[in-house]
Motif scaffolding. Structure first.
Motif, PDB file in Angstrom:
ATOM      1  N   PRO A 222       0.832  -1.199   0.000  1.00 50.02           N
ATOM      2  CA  PRO A 222       0.000   0.000   0.000  1.00 50.02           C
ATOM      3  C   PRO A 222       0.870   1.255   0.000  1.00 50.02           C
ATOM      4  O   PRO A 222       1.695   1.450   0.898  1.00 50.02           O
ATOM      5  N   THR A 223       0.728   2.050  -1.015  1.00 51.46           N
ATOM      6  CA  THR A 223       1.597   3.198  -1.219  1.00 51.46           C
ATOM      7  C   THR A 223       0.774   4.468  -1.405  1.00 51.46           C
ATOM      8  O   THR A 223      -0.134   4.487  -2.243  1.00 51.46           O
ATOM      9  N   ALA A 224       1.069   5.472  -0.630  1.00 47.93           N
ATOM     10  CA  ALA A 224       0.351   6.732  -0.788  1.00 47.93           C
ATOM     11  C   ALA A 224       1.240   7.726  -1.519  1.00 47.93           C
ATOM     12  O   ALA A 224       2.425   7.871  -1.201  1.00 47.93           O
ATOM     13  N   ILE A 225       0.665   8.368  -2.514  1.00 50.30           N
ATOM     14  CA  ILE A 225       1.355   9.482  -3.159  1.00 50.30           C
ATOM     15  C   ILE A 225       0.731  10.723  -2.537  1.00 50.30           C
ATOM     16  O   ILE A 225      -0.475  10.942  -2.683  1.00 50.30           O
ATOM     17  N   ALA A 226       1.518  11.475  -1.805  1.00 46.83           N
ATOM     18  CA  ALA A 226       0.924  12.607  -1.091  1.00 46.83           C
ATOM     19  C   ALA A 226       1.703  13.890  -1.328  1.00 46.83           C
ATOM     20  O   ALA A 226       2.904  13.871  -1.615  1.00 46.83           O
ATOM     21  N   GLY A 227       1.019  14.977  -1.189  1.00 47.33           N
ATOM     22  CA  GLY A 227       1.640  16.280  -1.379  1.00 47.33           C
ATOM     23  C   GLY A 227       0.546  17.320  -1.540  1.00 47.33           C
ATOM     24  O   GLY A 227      -0.632  16.959  -1.686  1.00 47.33           O
ATOM     25  N   SER A 228       0.934  18.575  -1.548  1.00 48.11           N
ATOM     26  CA  SER A 228      -0.087  19.612  -1.642  1.00 48.11           C
ATOM     27  C   SER A 228      -0.658  19.655  -3.064  1.00 48.11           C
ATOM     28  O   SER A 228      -0.099  19.038  -3.982  1.00 48.11           O
ATOM     29  N   PRO A 229      -1.762  20.369  -3.273  1.00 48.38           N
ATOM     30  CA  PRO A 229      -2.430  20.355  -4.572  1.00 48.38           C
ATOM     31  C   PRO A 229      -1.515  20.839  -5.698  1.00 48.38           C
ATOM     32  O   PRO A 229      -0.667  21.712  -5.479  1.00 48.38           O
ATOM     33  N   ASN A 230      -1.698  20.203  -6.852  1.00 44.32           N
ATOM     34  CA  ASN A 230      -1.034  20.680  -8.057  1.00 44.32           C
ATOM     35  C   ASN A 230       0.468  20.404  -8.157  1.00 44.32           C
ATOM     36  O   ASN A 230       1.119  20.944  -9.042  1.00 44.32           O
ATOM     37  N   VAL A 231       0.986  19.607  -7.249  1.00 43.29           N
ATOM     38  CA  VAL A 231       2.432  19.337  -7.317  1.00 43.29           C
ATOM     39  C   VAL A 231       2.747  18.269  -8.368  1.00 43.29           C
ATOM     40  O   VAL A 231       3.907  18.039  -8.693  1.00 43.29           O
ATOM     41  N   GLY A 232       1.672  17.590  -8.859  1.00 42.67           N
ATOM     42  CA  GLY A 232       1.893  16.580  -9.898  1.00 42.67           C
ATOM     43  C   GLY A 232       1.709  15.150  -9.437  1.00 42.67           C
ATOM     44  O   GLY A 232       2.289  14.233 -10.015  1.00 42.67           O
ATOM     45  N   LYS A 233       0.873  14.961  -8.407  1.00 42.91           N
ATOM     46  CA  LYS A 233       0.657  13.608  -7.870  1.00 42.91           C
ATOM     47  C   LYS A 233      -0.060  12.713  -8.876  1.00 42.91           C
ATOM     48  O   LYS A 233       0.365  11.595  -9.146  1.00 42.91           O
ATOM     49  N   SER A 234      -1.179  13.235  -9.421  1.00 41.98           N
ATOM     50  CA  SER A 234      -1.940  12.431 -10.399  1.00 41.98           C
ATOM     51  C   SER A 234      -1.092  12.148 -11.628  1.00 41.98           C
ATOM     52  O   SER A 234      -1.139  11.050 -12.179  1.00 41.98           O
ATOM     53  N   SER A 235      -0.315  13.141 -12.043  1.00 41.55           N
ATOM     54  CA  SER A 235       0.545  12.953 -13.221  1.00 41.55           C
ATOM     55  C   SER A 235       1.581  11.867 -12.955  1.00 41.55           C
ATOM     56  O   SER A 235       1.887  11.066 -13.836  1.00 41.55           O
ATOM     57  N   LEU A 236       2.081  11.831 -11.712  1.00 41.37           N
ATOM     58  CA  LEU A 236       3.067  10.806 -11.363  1.00 41.37           C
ATOM     59  C   LEU A 236       2.420   9.426 -11.394  1.00 41.37           C
ATOM     60  O   LEU A 236       2.979   8.475 -11.942  1.00 41.37           O
ATOM     61  N   LEU A 237       1.219   9.359 -10.822  1.00 45.02           N
ATOM     62  CA  LEU A 237       0.487   8.085 -10.837  1.00 45.02           C
ATOM     63  C   LEU A 237       0.290   7.617 -12.274  1.00 45.02           C
ATOM     64  O   LEU A 237       0.566   6.465 -12.615  1.00 45.02           O
ATOM     65  N   ASN A 238      -0.145   8.522 -13.109  1.00 39.20           N
ATOM     66  CA  ASN A 238      -0.380   8.171 -14.516  1.00 39.20           C
ATOM     67  C   ASN A 238       0.905   7.763 -15.219  1.00 39.20           C
ATOM     68  O   ASN A 238       0.920   6.820 -16.011  1.00 39.20           O
ATOM     69  N   ALA A 239       1.963   8.493 -14.922  1.00 31.82           N
ATOM     70  CA  ALA A 239       3.245   8.163 -15.562  1.00 31.82           C
ATOM     71  C   ALA A 239       3.670   6.757 -15.147  1.00 31.82           C
ATOM     72  O   ALA A 239       4.173   5.991 -15.966  1.00 31.82           O
ATOM     73  N   LEU A 240       3.432   6.434 -13.877  1.00 31.06           N
ATOM     74  CA  LEU A 240       3.810   5.111 -13.396  1.00 31.06           C
ATOM     75  C   LEU A 240       2.931   4.035 -14.020  1.00 31.06           C
ATOM     76  O   LEU A 240       3.373   2.953 -14.355  1.00 31.06           O
ATOM     77  N   LEU A 241       1.707   4.330 -14.151  1.00 26.29           N
ATOM     78  CA  LEU A 241       0.786   3.344 -14.713  1.00 26.29           C
ATOM     79  C   LEU A 241       0.932   3.223 -16.227  1.00 26.29           C
ATOM     80  O   LEU A 241       0.626   2.196 -16.804  1.00 26.29           O
ATOM     81  N   GLY A 242       1.375   4.303 -16.826  1.00 23.98           N
ATOM     82  CA  GLY A 242       1.531   4.269 -18.273  1.00 23.98           C
ATOM     83  C   GLY A 242       0.215   4.517 -18.992  1.00 23.98           C
ATOM     84  O   GLY A 242       0.106   4.363 -20.186  1.00 23.98           O
ATOM     85  N   TYR A 243      -0.793   4.863 -18.265  1.00 23.50           N
ATOM     86  CA  TYR A 243      -2.036   5.256 -18.915  1.00 23.50           C
ATOM     87  C   TYR A 243      -2.812   6.206 -18.004  1.00 23.50           C
ATOM     88  O   TYR A 243      -2.551   6.278 -16.821  1.00 23.50           O
ATOM     89  N   ASP A 244      -3.790   6.906 -18.581  1.00 18.34           N
ATOM     90  CA  ASP A 244      -4.514   7.906 -17.811  1.00 18.34           C
ATOM     91  C   ASP A 244      -5.644   7.291 -17.016  1.00 18.34           C
ATOM     92  O   ASP A 244      -6.654   6.905 -17.563  1.00 18.34           O
ATOM     93  N   ARG A 245      -5.459   7.150 -15.740  1.00 18.85           N
ATOM     94  CA  ARG A 245      -6.514   6.607 -14.892  1.00 18.85           C
ATOM     95  C   ARG A 245      -7.085   7.728 -14.014  1.00 18.85           C
ATOM     96  O   ARG A 245      -8.270   7.881 -13.842  1.00 18.85           O
ATOM     97  N   ALA A 246      -6.185   8.563 -13.507  1.00 18.78           N
ATOM     98  CA  ALA A 246      -6.647   9.651 -12.650  1.00 18.78           C
ATOM     99  C   ALA A 246      -6.969  10.870 -13.503  1.00 18.78           C
ATOM    100  O   ALA A 246      -6.472  11.023 -14.606  1.00 18.78           O
ATOM    101  N   ILE A 247      -7.805  11.717 -12.967  1.00 18.18           N
ATOM    102  CA  ILE A 247      -8.147  12.940 -13.694  1.00 18.18           C
ATOM    103  C   ILE A 247      -6.996  13.925 -13.466  1.00 18.18           C
ATOM    104  O   ILE A 247      -6.683  14.265 -12.328  1.00 18.18           O
TER     105      ILE A 247
END
Ligand code: GDP
Length: 452
Positions: A222-247
């Motif tokens: 279980p891994t949390a990607i955390a940080g303040s808004p707009n730092v690029g958390k969703s983008s990091l998740l997507n980059a790791l996944l290799g596809y767009d899952r998060a908005i």
């Protein structure tokens, strides 16, 4: 289990080979109606586990496939019953038609896991091995597969049985003395078994400690990607996944709920939880999201703290860095490395990696860092508890063992210690699927002379 079951054992898609399976008392009779070896003899007269070449035909004698078939006779088969396996060409149509013919001649559709259930009920494998069948099929990492294969070969069962056996010795001795006072049986003293009880407790404790690793082996860390808004958390998740899952959006607070995805980074599988930005908010929906993020961060075993390298750090960023410093496993990601870096980082002992989700720069270093944090365990294959049922049973067994030892040390009578010991045996018996009482009875009589 008086009926005969049949099922297609391979996937529903077109493949090179497709397998249909049959198990039960009418197996031989049914297989002789549909499969005709090229040697002209009945399939049921062929040697066990020998692949025979021949024709698969329907009830009217029409050829459905030219293929292979093998039989095994109970009890020396997977299920412990007579079984047959048709290895056809991997056409879903051929397999479905073949299955219909097996049904026509008396078999019925097998339920989920029914072949393995029969294997368990017929004593071909214990419950841990049965569960390992599913774990092996579902394994997403080589380590998870290795552990499942170990359990399939009975490693866990042997380990549990060793503890069970020690406890059964104590229990059977106690009952033998109690129930057969006239027999010449060595006196029962608790003291003589103290070491055995302690050893059993230690073994259970060691086993339970593997569960933390085990539950992550299949379901991911279980891994949390955390940080303040707009730092690029969703983008990091997507980059790791290799596809767009998060908005992904540049409006702060758009990721209002947490999103979970599994991602394989090298050997390690992470269960990534993208969190809503952690910051003070008045928006109630968003607030819920923030609360949930904090919860996710608390539950996570790995924290990937993200700060935006392209702007100055704010108090919230400092807060997440401090939070990460206290976490057991954390990595600090400085995001947006493709932009000019203006952030001034504080002194921190955290493993720090610059990443650009846009270009993918630094993702390989993130992968290495994660793999370094979670090295391959040196626990032998098959000895890691991977499912909650098993862990719960071991936990209950351990609780009973603790109670037994406590009762013993406080000078309680043997019956109290024995009740707890048998409680532990029950839990372990549940774990492997063995029947406790019958076993104790057998042991009692095995202590007697032959002929008594
Ligand atoms: P979150 O709120 O922390 O989840 O941030 P997002 O992933 O939604 O990203 C916020 C903004 O930063 C978006 O406009 C992204 O396109 C942008 N962004 C995220 N990562 C990068 C990156 O690596 N490079 C650049 N140039 N922009 C990025």
């Amino acid at each position: 289990m008086s009926d005969t079951i049949a099922a297609i054992s391979t996937g529903a898609q077109v493949s090179a080979i497709g397998i249909a399976r049959l198990s039960g008392p009418d197996t031989m009779q049914i297989i002789d109606k549909v499969f005709f070896p090229s040697n002209g003899k009945a399939m049921s007269s062929s040697p066990c586990r020998k692949l025979m070449f021949g024709e698969l035909r329907d009830r009217n004698g029409e050829i459905l496939d030219i293929c292979m078939c093998t039989i095994s006779r109970g009890p020396n088969s997977y299920t412990g019953e007579d079984t047959a396996e048709l290895q056809c060409h991997g056409s879903p149509t051929v397999l479905r038609t073949a299955l219909e013919e097996l049904f026509y001649f008396g078999a019925r559709q097998a339920g989920p896991g029914e072949f393995t259930k029969r294997a368990f009920l017929n004593g071909r494998m214990d419950l841990t091995a049965s569960e390992a069948v599913i774990d092996l099929i579902d394994a997403e990492t080589a380590e998870a597969a290795r552990n499942a294969a170990g359990q399939l070969s009975g490693v866990m069962g042997v380990k549990i049985d060793a503890v069970y056996s020690r406890l059964a010795d104590i229990s059977s001795h106690y009952h033998a003395v109690l129930d057969y006072p006239d027999e010449d049986i060595e006196d029962f003293t608790l003291a003589s078994y103290e070491e055995t009880l302690e050893a059993a407790e230690a073994q259970l404790k060691a086993l339970l400690s593997t569960f933390n690793r085990g539950k992550n082996l299949n379901s991911g860390i279980p891994t949390a990607i955390a940080g303040s808004p707009n730092v690029g958390k969703s983008s990091l998740l997507n980059a790791l996944l290799g596809y767009d899952r998060a908005i992904v959006t540049d409006i702060p607070g758009t990721t209002r709920d947490t999103i979970e995805e599994k991602v394989k980074l090298g050997r390690v599988t992470l269960r990534l939880i993208d969190t809503a930005g952690i910051h003070e908010t008045k928006d109630t929906v968003e607030k819920l999201g923030v609360e949930r993020s904090l919860d996710a961060v608390k539950k996570a075993e790995l924290l990937i703290a993200v700060v935006d390298g392209s702007r100055e750090l704010k108090a919230e960023d400092m807060e997440i860095i401090r939070y990460a410093e206290k976490a057991e496993n954390a990595i600090l990601v400085i995001s947006k490395s493709d932009l000019s870096q203006t952030a001034v980082l504080p002194e921190t002992g955290l493993k720090t990696i610059q990443v650009s989700s846009l270009t993918g720069e630094g993702l390989d270093r993130l992968e290495t860092a994660v793999n370094e944090l979670f090295p391959v365990t040196n626990i032998p294959a098959g000895e890691i508890l991977t499912n909650a049922r098993q862990a719960d049973a071991v936990k209950r067994a351990l609780e009973s063992m603790n109670a037994a030892l406590e009762a013993m040390r406080s000078g309680s009578t043997p019956d109290i210690v024995l009740t707890e010991t048998e409680g532990a045996m029950n839990a372990l018996g549940e774990l492997t699927g063995r029947i406790v009482r019958e076993d104790i009875t057998n042991r009692i009589f095995s202590r007697f002379c032959v002929g008594k």
